[in-house]
Write a protein that holds these residues in place. Structure first.
Motif, mmCIF file in Angstrom:
data_model
loop_
_atom_site.group_PDB
_atom_site.id
_atom_site.type_symbol
_atom_site.label_atom_id
_atom_site.label_comp_id
_atom_site.label_asym_id
_atom_site.label_seq_id
_atom_site.Cartn_x
_atom_site.Cartn_y
_atom_site.Cartn_z
ATOM 1 N N THR A 55 0.844 -1.185 0.000
ATOM 2 C CA THR A 55 0.000 0.000 0.000
ATOM 3 C C THR A 55 0.884 1.242 0.000
ATOM 4 O O THR A 55 1.893 1.282 0.717
ATOM 5 C CB THR A 55 -0.903 0.010 1.259
ATOM 6 O OG1 THR A 55 -1.687 -1.193 1.249
ATOM 7 C CG2 THR A 55 -1.827 1.214 1.273
ATOM 8 N N ILE A 56 0.502 2.224 -0.799
ATOM 9 C CA ILE A 56 1.269 3.471 -0.868
ATOM 10 C C ILE A 56 1.026 4.262 0.416
ATOM 11 O O ILE A 56 -0.109 4.592 0.744
ATOM 12 C CB ILE A 56 0.861 4.306 -2.093
ATOM 13 C CG1 ILE A 56 1.139 3.524 -3.380
ATOM 14 C CG2 ILE A 56 1.592 5.649 -2.095
ATOM 15 C CD1 ILE A 56 0.584 4.160 -4.631
ATOM 16 N N ARG A 57 2.106 4.555 1.141
ATOM 17 C CA ARG A 57 2.009 5.367 2.363
ATOM 18 C C ARG A 57 2.182 6.839 2.060
ATOM 19 O O ARG A 57 1.538 7.678 2.675
ATOM 20 C CB ARG A 57 3.063 4.924 3.381
ATOM 21 C CG ARG A 57 2.788 3.550 3.887
ATOM 22 C CD ARG A 57 3.568 3.072 5.059
ATOM 23 N NE ARG A 57 4.842 3.680 5.357
ATOM 24 C CZ ARG A 57 5.705 3.177 6.214
ATOM 25 N NH1 ARG A 57 5.435 2.057 6.845
ATOM 26 N NH2 ARG A 57 6.850 3.773 6.446
ATOM 27 N N SER A 58 3.091 7.164 1.139
ATOM 28 C CA SER A 58 3.314 8.570 0.793
ATOM 29 C C SER A 58 3.881 8.667 -0.611
ATOM 30 O O SER A 58 4.384 7.692 -1.161
ATOM 31 C CB SER A 58 4.268 9.238 1.801
ATOM 32 O OG SER A 58 5.559 8.680 1.686
ATOM 33 N N ILE A 59 3.777 9.873 -1.170
ATOM 34 C CA ILE A 59 4.322 10.159 -2.504
ATOM 35 C C ILE A 59 5.101 11.459 -2.408
ATOM 36 O O ILE A 59 4.612 12.446 -1.859
ATOM 37 C CB ILE A 59 3.199 10.307 -3.553
ATOM 38 C CG1 ILE A 59 2.364 9.020 -3.625
ATOM 39 C CG2 ILE A 59 3.781 10.654 -4.930
ATOM 40 C CD1 ILE A 59 1.142 9.118 -4.517
ATOM 41 N N ALA A 60 6.319 11.435 -2.927
ATOM 42 C CA ALA A 60 7.140 12.646 -2.999
ATOM 43 C C ALA A 60 7.520 12.850 -4.463
ATOM 44 O O ALA A 60 7.762 11.886 -5.190
ATOM 45 C CB ALA A 60 8.386 12.506 -2.137
ATOM 46 N N TRP A 61 7.557 14.096 -4.904
ATOM 47 C CA TRP A 61 7.906 14.392 -6.290
ATOM 48 C C TRP A 61 9.317 14.941 -6.346
ATOM 49 O O TRP A 61 9.764 15.658 -5.450
ATOM 50 C CB TRP A 61 6.916 15.397 -6.887
ATOM 51 C CG TRP A 61 5.539 14.849 -6.884
ATOM 52 C CD1 TRP A 61 4.990 13.987 -7.795
ATOM 53 C CD2 TRP A 61 4.522 15.080 -5.905
ATOM 54 N NE1 TRP A 61 3.706 13.682 -7.443
ATOM 55 C CE2 TRP A 61 3.389 14.340 -6.284
ATOM 56 C CE3 TRP A 61 4.464 15.848 -4.736
ATOM 57 C CZ2 TRP A 61 2.219 14.337 -5.556
ATOM 58 C CZ3 TRP A 61 3.287 15.840 -4.004
ATOM 59 C CH2 TRP A 61 2.190 15.096 -4.415
ATOM 60 N N GLY A 62 10.007 14.585 -7.409
ATOM 61 C CA GLY A 62 11.373 15.044 -7.593
ATOM 62 C C GLY A 62 11.894 14.563 -8.933
ATOM 63 O O GLY A 62 11.138 14.477 -9.908
ATOM 64 N N PHE A 63 13.169 14.222 -8.956
ATOM 65 C CA PHE A 63 13.812 13.853 -10.215
ATOM 66 C C PHE A 63 14.525 12.517 -10.068
ATOM 67 O O PHE A 63 15.143 12.234 -9.051
ATOM 68 C CB PHE A 63 14.813 14.934 -10.628
ATOM 69 C CG PHE A 63 14.149 16.256 -10.848
ATOM 70 C CD1 PHE A 63 13.623 16.583 -12.088
ATOM 71 C CD2 PHE A 63 14.007 17.159 -9.809
ATOM 72 C CE1 PHE A 63 12.979 17.787 -12.286
ATOM 73 C CE2 PHE A 63 13.379 18.375 -9.993
ATOM 74 C CZ PHE A 63 12.860 18.686 -11.234
ATOM 75 N N SER A 64 14.430 11.698 -11.099
ATOM 76 C CA SER A 64 15.124 10.426 -11.167
ATOM 77 C C SER A 64 15.893 10.421 -12.480
ATOM 78 O O SER A 64 15.294 10.543 -13.540
ATOM 79 C CB SER A 64 14.115 9.281 -11.130
ATOM 80 O OG SER A 64 14.771 8.051 -11.293
#
Length: 194
Positions: A55-64
């Motif tokens: 289950t997804i607990r959190s989402i962070a946005w950035g760069f890969s």
């Protein structure tokens, strides 16, 4: 730019927020990692080192790798195949549209845009790619989701897979994968007895 520069000079972090795809003025084109066949459920099972459900607990946005991406933090609830990973697990998911201060960052990948609370079924081909063994970098074709409302979201190539006929949830999908005599471990569909 001046606004962002002032924020950084004051030692503060700029606000990062998700934005709707329709507000993206330009997008980054991405060829995401995929080196084994993944056209069918049989392919995914055959080439997966592990199959993890969480289950997804959190989402962070950035760069890969320099491209906008979402970092999904997963709480693993089931190891369908392979070794159980350390907790929590992080997934580099190449669908992202976000803003940092006045700047928007969007990638061209189209796919399901998950939210915390959604479930994930990961067909992992390579294993974790970091020293702590918690960071996975799958292709878009290796992830199925079930949203909080119960809708199953399959990778596009699996939508017409006859093996998934009648499958409506991740529970159905996992039941199919672990059904005795249906699949042989790590080599795909078992040969029916003569």
């Amino acid at each position: 730019r001046i606004e962002l520069g002032k924020i950084l000079l004051q030692g503060r972090k700029p606000h990062i927020a998700a934005i709707p795809r329709c507000t993206c003025a330009s997008e980054f084109a991405v060829t995401h990692r995929q080196d084994n066949p993944s056209d069918t459920l049989d392919d995914l099972l055959t080439h997966s080192r592990s199959i993890l459900r969480g289950t997804i607990r959190s989402i962070a946005w950035g760069f890969s790798f320099g491209v906008p991406s979402s970092l999904l933090e997963l709480e693993i609830s089931e190891t369908v195949q392979g070794l159980a990973p350390r907790a929590p697990v992080y997934l580099d998911y190449p669908v992202a549209h976000f803003r940092i201060g006045p700047f928007s960052f969007c990638n061209l990948n189209q796919g399901f845009e998950p939210r915390p609370g959604d479930e994930v079924l990961l067909f992992d081909y390579k294993g974790p790619v970091d020293r702590e063994d918690v960071f996975y970098v799958p292709g878009l074709r290796n992830i199925a989701f079930q949203d909080r409302d119960g809708a199953l979201i399959l990778p596009p190539q699996l939508k017409d897979d006859p093996d998934l006929e009648g499958v409506r949830t991740l529970d159905d999908m996992v039941d199919l994968l672990v059904a005795p005599g249906t699949w042989s471990s790590s080599i795909g569909r078992a040969t029916p007895p003569n």
